[in-house]
Write an enzyme that holds these catalytic residues in place. Structure first.
Site, mmCIF file in Angstrom:
data_model
loop_
_atom_site.group_PDB
_atom_site.id
_atom_site.type_symbol
_atom_site.label_atom_id
_atom_site.label_comp_id
_atom_site.label_asym_id
_atom_site.label_seq_id
_atom_site.Cartn_x
_atom_site.Cartn_y
_atom_site.Cartn_z
ATOM 1 N N GLY A 199 33.782 32.168 41.905
ATOM 2 C CA GLY A 199 33.552 32.705 40.567
ATOM 3 C C GLY A 199 33.392 34.204 40.727
ATOM 4 O O GLY A 199 34.144 34.821 41.473
ATOM 5 N N GLU A 200 32.421 34.783 40.069
ATOM 6 C CA GLU A 200 32.107 36.203 40.259
ATOM 7 C C GLU A 200 30.726 36.312 40.898
ATOM 8 O O GLU A 200 29.727 35.921 40.286
ATOM 9 C CB GLU A 200 32.115 36.951 38.929
ATOM 10 C CG GLU A 200 33.454 37.527 38.547
ATOM 11 C CD GLU A 200 34.095 38.388 39.627
ATOM 12 O OE1 GLU A 200 35.263 38.124 39.968
ATOM 13 O OE2 GLU A 200 33.437 39.318 40.150
ATOM 14 N N SER A 201 30.690 36.845 42.119
ATOM 15 C CA SER A 201 29.408 36.912 42.830
ATOM 16 C C SER A 201 28.378 37.739 42.060
ATOM 17 O O SER A 201 27.183 37.428 42.087
ATOM 18 C CB SER A 201 29.617 37.477 44.233
ATOM 19 O OG SER A 201 30.294 38.704 44.191
ATOM 20 N N CYS B 275 34.513 31.438 48.635
ATOM 21 C CA CYS B 275 34.879 32.689 47.958
ATOM 22 C C CYS B 275 33.643 33.463 47.483
ATOM 23 O O CYS B 275 32.950 34.043 48.305
ATOM 24 C CB CYS B 275 35.862 32.365 46.838
ATOM 25 S SG CYS B 275 36.903 33.754 46.415
ATOM 26 N N ARG C 28 34.827 42.444 49.508
ATOM 27 C CA ARG C 28 35.170 41.776 48.251
ATOM 28 C C ARG C 28 36.584 42.154 47.818
ATOM 29 O O ARG C 28 37.028 43.270 48.089
ATOM 30 C CB ARG C 28 34.203 42.192 47.125
ATOM 31 C CG ARG C 28 32.809 41.672 47.274
ATOM 32 C CD ARG C 28 31.959 42.058 46.077
ATOM 33 N NE ARG C 28 32.438 41.436 44.844
ATOM 34 C CZ ARG C 28 32.116 41.854 43.630
ATOM 35 N NH1 ARG C 28 31.349 42.921 43.478
ATOM 36 N NH2 ARG C 28 32.574 41.234 42.570
ATOM 37 N N ILE D 191 41.958 33.456 45.584
ATOM 38 C CA ILE D 191 41.934 34.121 44.272
ATOM 39 C C ILE D 191 40.987 35.308 44.346
ATOM 40 O O ILE D 191 39.769 35.142 44.453
ATOM 41 C CB ILE D 191 41.465 33.156 43.166
ATOM 42 C CG1 ILE D 191 42.379 31.932 43.091
ATOM 43 C CG2 ILE D 191 41.425 33.867 41.812
ATOM 44 C CD1 ILE D 191 41.898 30.867 42.144
ATOM 45 N N ARG D 192 41.546 36.495 44.316
ATOM 46 C CA ARG D 192 40.741 37.727 44.445
ATOM 47 C C ARG D 192 39.657 37.524 45.511
ATOM 48 O O ARG D 192 38.479 37.772 45.297
ATOM 49 C CB ARG D 192 40.148 38.125 43.095
ATOM 50 C CG ARG D 192 41.220 38.351 42.028
ATOM 51 C CD ARG D 192 40.663 38.882 40.727
ATOM 52 N NE ARG D 192 40.130 40.225 40.898
ATOM 53 C CZ ARG D 192 38.898 40.591 40.576
ATOM 54 N NH1 ARG D 192 38.046 39.733 40.080
ATOM 55 N NH2 ARG D 192 38.510 41.826 40.743
ATOM 56 N N HIS E 272 39.740 28.586 48.347
ATOM 57 C CA HIS E 272 39.279 27.413 47.591
ATOM 58 C C HIS E 272 40.101 26.205 48.016
ATOM 59 O O HIS E 272 41.253 26.101 47.620
ATOM 60 C CB HIS E 272 39.534 27.613 46.095
ATOM 61 C CG HIS E 272 38.864 28.800 45.515
ATOM 62 N ND1 HIS E 272 37.625 28.745 44.929
ATOM 63 C CD2 HIS E 272 39.256 30.085 45.417
ATOM 64 C CE1 HIS E 272 37.280 29.931 44.495
ATOM 65 N NE2 HIS E 272 38.250 30.765 44.775
ATOM 66 N N GLU F 217 39.199 23.313 47.008
ATOM 67 C CA GLU F 217 38.964 22.392 45.877
ATOM 68 C C GLU F 217 39.994 22.570 44.756
ATOM 69 O O GLU F 217 40.167 21.676 43.941
ATOM 70 C CB GLU F 217 37.527 22.563 45.335
ATOM 71 C CG GLU F 217 37.230 23.802 44.507
ATOM 72 C CD GLU F 217 37.073 25.085 45.312
ATOM 73 O OE1 GLU F 217 37.214 25.051 46.545
ATOM 74 O OE2 GLU F 217 36.816 26.141 44.698
HETATM 75 N N1 GLN Z 1 36.299 38.384 43.396
HETATM 76 C C1 GLN Z 1 35.140 37.510 43.306
HETATM 77 C C2 GLN Z 1 33.868 38.239 43.718
HETATM 78 O O1 GLN Z 1 33.921 39.300 44.226
HETATM 79 C C3 GLN Z 1 35.344 36.275 44.135
HETATM 80 C C4 GLN Z 1 36.538 35.492 43.638
HETATM 81 C C5 GLN Z 1 36.432 34.018 43.754
HETATM 82 O O2 GLN Z 1 35.336 33.450 43.943
HETATM 83 N N2 GLN Z 1 37.533 33.355 43.555
HETATM 84 O O3 GLN Z 1 32.815 37.732 43.521
#
Ligand code: GLN
Length: 193
Positions: free
Chosen positions: A47-49, A79, A106, A134-135, A170, A172
């Site tokens: 997600g977004e940390s 992630c 990151r 993903i990112r 991921h 999952e």
């Molecule tokens: N870019 C997100 C972050 O810096 C991590 C991306 C992800 O969990 N898929 O938190």
């Protein structure tokens, strides 16, 4: 056996689906009262940390989870979950659980190749683990206590230290069961025995 899945933001539902497929019981952690039940392992989703870190503070979940990790609770971070566990983040001043002796970068793949899918070798699992990035972050430094489990395009994308497992990718999202199975069999079950 029961696995808790941190469910504040990000891809927690997909982790539950994988555990369901492996016939492993799980529950969502959304507030500190959810931690009152027996817990044998914890999953920190992607997600977004920054968003997850903020919610952990606001909901007073950070300290109790830190204590559980100190007490050897098995944890798997994917992630953003990897970022939450790192002691060092190269391009961010924020620190979250700060438990694993790794330094991560990151959004390490930049914008152009920010997201991709591959199948690659993961030590102790197989030569063809499906990996969705993903990112994603990757590991740029680590201590001697850290075991490196997967390297993709010269970047470290999976590692283990004591009770903690992290992946940049991921599994999952592609219904890849093998990494969760590894976590359950090699970290969670061993801790219960
Ligand atoms: N870019 C997100 C972050 O810096 C991590 C991306 C992800 O969990 N898929 O938190």
């Amino acid at each position: 056996m029961k696995i808790g899945i941190l469910a504040l933001q990000g891809g927690y539902i997909e982790h539950k689906n994988i555990l369901d497929n492996l016939n492993v019981d799980s529950f969502y952690i959304r507030n500190k009262y959810d931690l009152n039940q027996n817990i044998d392992g914890l999953i920190l989703p992607g997600g977004e940390s920054t968003a997850i870190g903020k919610l952990l503070d606001e909901l007073e979940l950070k300290e109790p989870i830190k204590k559980l990790i100190d007490n050897n609770l098995p944890v798997y971070g994917t992630c953003a979950g990897m970022i939450l566990l790192s002691k060092n983040i190269e391009n961010d001043n924020r620190r979250h659980f700060s438990k694993m002796d790794i330094k991560v970068k990151r959004n390490a793949y930049g914008r152009q190749s920010g997201s991709f899918i591959t199948s690659s070798k993961f030590n102790g699992i197989s030569n063809d683990v499906d990996m969705v990035f993903i990112r994603a972050p990757y590991i740029v430094d680590y201590s001697d206590d850290v075991e490196i489990l997967s390297i993709v395009n010269d970047n470290i994308v999976a590692a283990k230290q004591k009770n903690m497992l992290v992946t940049s990718f991921h599994p999952e999202l592609n219904n890849e069961l093998k990494v969760h199975k590894y976590f359950i069999d090699n970290i969670v079950r061993k801790n219960i025995e």
